[in-house]
Design a protein around this motif. Structure first.
Motif, PDB file in Angstrom:
ATOM      1  N   THR A 243       5.985  80.666  26.797  1.00  0.00           N
ATOM      2  CA  THR A 243       6.338  81.944  26.106  1.00  0.00           C
ATOM      3  C   THR A 243       7.934  81.691  25.556  1.00  0.00           C
ATOM      4  O   THR A 243       8.890  81.541  26.628  1.00  0.00           O
ATOM      5  CB  THR A 243       6.333  83.197  26.907  1.00  0.00           C
ATOM      6  OG1 THR A 243       4.849  83.233  27.256  1.00  0.00           O
ATOM      7  CG2 THR A 243       6.645  84.344  25.925  1.00  0.00           C
ATOM      8  N   LEU A 251       5.799  91.096  26.021  1.00  0.00           N
ATOM      9  CA  LEU A 251       4.443  90.605  26.186  1.00  0.00           C
ATOM     10  C   LEU A 251       3.922  91.238  27.416  1.00  0.00           C
ATOM     11  O   LEU A 251       2.415  90.789  27.939  1.00  0.00           O
ATOM     12  CB  LEU A 251       4.359  89.366  25.985  1.00  0.00           C
ATOM     13  CG  LEU A 251       4.446  88.470  25.018  1.00  0.00           C
ATOM     14  CD1 LEU A 251       4.347  87.083  24.875  1.00  0.00           C
ATOM     15  CD2 LEU A 251       3.631  89.090  23.745  1.00  0.00           C
ATOM     16  N   ARG A 254       2.299  88.978  29.866  1.00  0.00           N
ATOM     17  CA  ARG A 254       1.251  87.829  29.391  1.00  0.00           C
ATOM     18  C   ARG A 254       2.068  86.734  28.791  1.00  0.00           C
ATOM     19  O   ARG A 254       3.435  86.923  28.422  1.00  0.00           O
ATOM     20  CB  ARG A 254       0.224  88.534  28.211  1.00  0.00           C
ATOM     21  CG  ARG A 254      -0.555  89.584  28.638  1.00  0.00           C
ATOM     22  CD  ARG A 254      -1.338  90.135  27.705  1.00  0.00           C
ATOM     23  NE  ARG A 254      -0.504  90.586  26.560  1.00  0.00           N
ATOM     24  CZ  ARG A 254      -0.575  90.467  25.253  1.00  0.00           C
ATOM     25  NH1 ARG A 254      -1.768  89.855  24.780  1.00  0.00           N
ATOM     26  NH2 ARG A 254       0.286  91.018  24.494  1.00  0.00           N
ATOM     27  N   TYR A 256       2.406  84.064  25.962  1.00  0.00           N
ATOM     28  CA  TYR A 256       2.214  83.689  24.519  1.00  0.00           C
ATOM     29  C   TYR A 256       1.151  82.593  24.224  1.00  0.00           C
ATOM     30  O   TYR A 256       0.308  82.691  23.338  1.00  0.00           O
ATOM     31  CB  TYR A 256       3.633  83.518  23.680  1.00  0.00           C
ATOM     32  CG  TYR A 256       3.520  83.421  22.291  1.00  0.00           C
ATOM     33  CD1 TYR A 256       3.333  84.865  21.627  1.00  0.00           C
ATOM     34  CD2 TYR A 256       3.338  82.277  21.666  1.00  0.00           C
ATOM     35  CE1 TYR A 256       3.104  84.792  20.240  1.00  0.00           C
ATOM     36  CE2 TYR A 256       3.412  82.237  20.115  1.00  0.00           C
ATOM     37  CZ  TYR A 256       3.227  83.548  19.710  1.00  0.00           C
ATOM     38  OH  TYR A 256       3.134  83.551  18.198  1.00  0.00           O
ATOM     39  N   THR A 277      -4.450  78.261  23.625  1.00  0.00           N
ATOM     40  CA  THR A 277      -4.724  80.050  23.019  1.00  0.00           C
ATOM     41  C   THR A 277      -3.462  80.645  22.939  1.00  0.00           C
ATOM     42  O   THR A 277      -2.528  80.532  23.874  1.00  0.00           O
ATOM     43  CB  THR A 277      -5.597  80.610  23.967  1.00  0.00           C
ATOM     44  OG1 THR A 277      -5.292  80.584  25.333  1.00  0.00           O
ATOM     45  CG2 THR A 277      -7.201  80.162  23.945  1.00  0.00           C
ATOM     46  N   ALA A 279      -1.853  84.625  22.201  1.00  0.00           N
ATOM     47  CA  ALA A 279      -1.930  85.889  22.421  1.00  0.00           C
ATOM     48  C   ALA A 279      -1.686  86.814  21.009  1.00  0.00           C
ATOM     49  O   ALA A 279      -1.703  88.152  21.215  1.00  0.00           O
ATOM     50  CB  ALA A 279      -1.268  86.727  23.616  1.00  0.00           C
ATOM     51  N   ASN A 280      -1.673  85.921  20.099  1.00  0.00           N
ATOM     52  CA  ASN A 280      -1.072  86.495  18.869  1.00  0.00           C
ATOM     53  C   ASN A 280      -1.849  85.873  17.820  1.00  0.00           C
ATOM     54  O   ASN A 280      -1.514  84.757  17.652  1.00  0.00           O
ATOM     55  CB  ASN A 280       0.339  86.880  18.629  1.00  0.00           C
ATOM     56  CG  ASN A 280       0.758  87.893  17.385  1.00  0.00           C
ATOM     57  OD1 ASN A 280       0.252  87.655  16.338  1.00  0.00           O
ATOM     58  ND2 ASN A 280       1.600  88.537  17.755  1.00  0.00           N
ATOM     59  N   ARG A 322     -11.906  88.390  22.552  1.00  0.00           N
ATOM     60  CA  ARG A 322     -10.871  88.106  23.484  1.00  0.00           C
ATOM     61  C   ARG A 322      -9.372  88.439  23.267  1.00  0.00           C
ATOM     62  O   ARG A 322      -8.559  88.144  23.822  1.00  0.00           O
ATOM     63  CB  ARG A 322     -10.887  86.670  24.101  1.00  0.00           C
ATOM     64  CG  ARG A 322     -12.259  86.230  24.506  1.00  0.00           C
ATOM     65  CD  ARG A 322     -12.160  84.951  25.462  1.00  0.00           C
ATOM     66  NE  ARG A 322     -11.551  83.682  24.427  1.00  0.00           N
ATOM     67  CZ  ARG A 322     -11.365  82.546  24.638  1.00  0.00           C
ATOM     68  NH1 ARG A 322     -10.978  82.326  26.123  1.00  0.00           N
ATOM     69  NH2 ARG A 322     -11.010  81.868  23.708  1.00  0.00           N
ATOM     70  N   LEU A 324      -7.691  86.427  21.106  1.00  0.00           N
ATOM     71  CA  LEU A 324      -6.790  85.326  21.194  1.00  0.00           C
ATOM     72  C   LEU A 324      -7.333  84.319  20.128  1.00  0.00           C
ATOM     73  O   LEU A 324      -8.259  84.263  19.625  1.00  0.00           O
ATOM     74  CB  LEU A 324      -7.426  84.252  22.824  1.00  0.00           C
ATOM     75  CG  LEU A 324      -6.967  85.123  23.834  1.00  0.00           C
ATOM     76  CD1 LEU A 324      -7.740  84.283  24.991  1.00  0.00           C
ATOM     77  CD2 LEU A 324      -5.584  85.082  24.113  1.00  0.00           C
TER      78      LEU A 324
END
Length: 378
Positions: A243, A251, A254, A256, A277, A279-280, A322, A324
């Motif tokens: 991240t 986040l 979580r 990134y 993966t 997350a954005n 998901r 992702l």
């Protein structure tokens, strides 16, 4: 006097010639005369000065680089950092606005409670208001810090300071790498703890030898339904996560970026398969894609490194269910690579995106060794 004049003329001519430089750009040869004049060698047409520079560019070397670092790479890296900084600034602004709105909502409720003479509720709201005011102040400061970082990143791009910014970061990282331990027991506490928490069998410390051997988990062993090939496939495990520090506060715990890895065997050949993966969905424009034949260099704790090449393009695919953005990429593993991977735990890896390379520290330092053992690779 005539000799003196001839000497001046000759010196002037030599000076002009020494400033000229021949450079290849997109397959065409450019003749650079000075810092404001250049022309295409084949057509003699003038070239826009923004397309060239006679200033010598010194890029801090990657001593163990698979592919040479170019100025174009550094421009793309600077642009990626700007996009991440802008994303962090936008998230910080959203959080600051929400904090202000929450504070104002509590103020209104407190006013209503006091007007109604509800002192018990007013007391609770007053305590909530103090906390909300603190959160609003902290969020406002975070917003200013994020905006400042975004402005600095924008200045690097706008003022062409991408080489200087990269060189500074490279020197800092090299200094940290020079102090890295080669003894597993000397790894930073966070890295040992990560292994201890992520599995029952990994994790390094004085009692490492007493930890049980992990069970081998094959996700599949049998024939490929499409062509009948014999396939053996390990279960996927978390390989690394990353991240950008500018995004971490927003986040909510979580990561990134996360990467799952497994190894599979087909027709006697072995392949490392990564699922990366984000997350954005914005990462699709920030990072781009992983081109076919792009490099993945695995750097080992004993100082060696191995280079792998992507078997195909890996383009991001958004999974709405998901939430992702996912990339699937496969890397063939030849015998020499297998031997090196089995000889030492991993330290970090360098992944070459279309937007420029990025380095990731490895916390599951023995993961590939364990996956190969699971497949009984010798």
């Amino acid at each position: 006097m005539m000799r003196y004049g001839l000497f001046i003329l000759l010196l002037f001519g030599l000076t002009r010639l020494s400033a000229q430089e021949m450079r290849e750009v997109d397959g065409r040869m450019m003749m650079i005369v000075n810092d404001s004049t250049a022309y295409w060698f084949d057509t003699k047409e003038a070239v826009d000065p923004s397309l060239f520079s006679v200033v010598s560019v010194v890029i801090e070397p990657l001593e163990d680089a698979v592919d040479p670092v170019t100025e174009g790479d550094l421009i793309r890296i600077a642009q990626r950092r700007l996009q991440l900084a802008n994303e962090a600034s936008e998230l910080a602004a959203t959080r600051a606005l929400a904090a202000v709105e929450n504070k104002e909502n509590i103020e209104q409720r407190l006013f209503t409670a006091r007007s109604a003479g509800d002192e018990q509720n007013a007391g609770q709201l007053q305590r909530q208001l103090l906390l909300a005011e603190r959160v609003a102040d902290e969020s406002a400061q975070e917003q200013l810090d994020a905006l400042r970082k975004a402005n600095l990143a924008a200045a690097v791009v706008a003022e062409g300071q991408h080489v200087q910014a990269y060189n500074i970061n490279r020197r800092r990282r090299r200094a940290r790498r020079s102090r890295r331990p080669t003894d597993l027991n000397a790894l930073p506490h966070a890295r040992r703890l990560y292994n201890m928490e992520s599995s029952d069998f990994s994790g390094y410390g004085p009692n490492r030898q007493n930890r049980p051997t992990p069970p081998c988990q094959l996700a599949y062993e049998g024939e490929d339904e499409t062509n009948g090939d014999r396939v053996r496939l390990t279960a996927s495990e978390l390989f690394f996560s990353h991240t950008d520090e500018s995004l971490r506060p927003y986040l909510e715990g979580r990561e990134y970026l996360q990467c799952q890895a497994h190894i599979y065997q087909r027709r006697g050949y072995h392949y490392l398969q990564l699922e990366i993966t984000f997350a954005n969905p914005n990462a699709l424009t920030t990072y781009g894609y992983l081109p076919a034949n792009s490099a993945l260099s695995l750097h080992l704790l004993d100082g060696n490194f191995v280079s792998l090449r992507a078997a195909q393009d890996a383009n991001g695919s958004w999974d709405a269910q998901r939430g992702l953005l996912s990339y699937q990429v496969s890397y063939p593993l030849d015998r020499s690579v297998l031997g090196l991977i089995r000889s030492s735990e991993l330290d970090f890896l360098r992944l070459y995106w279309s937007s420029g390379f990025e380095e990731y520290d490895i916390y599951q330092v023995d993961l590939l060794q364990r996956l190969l053992n699971c497949l009984r690779v010798k």
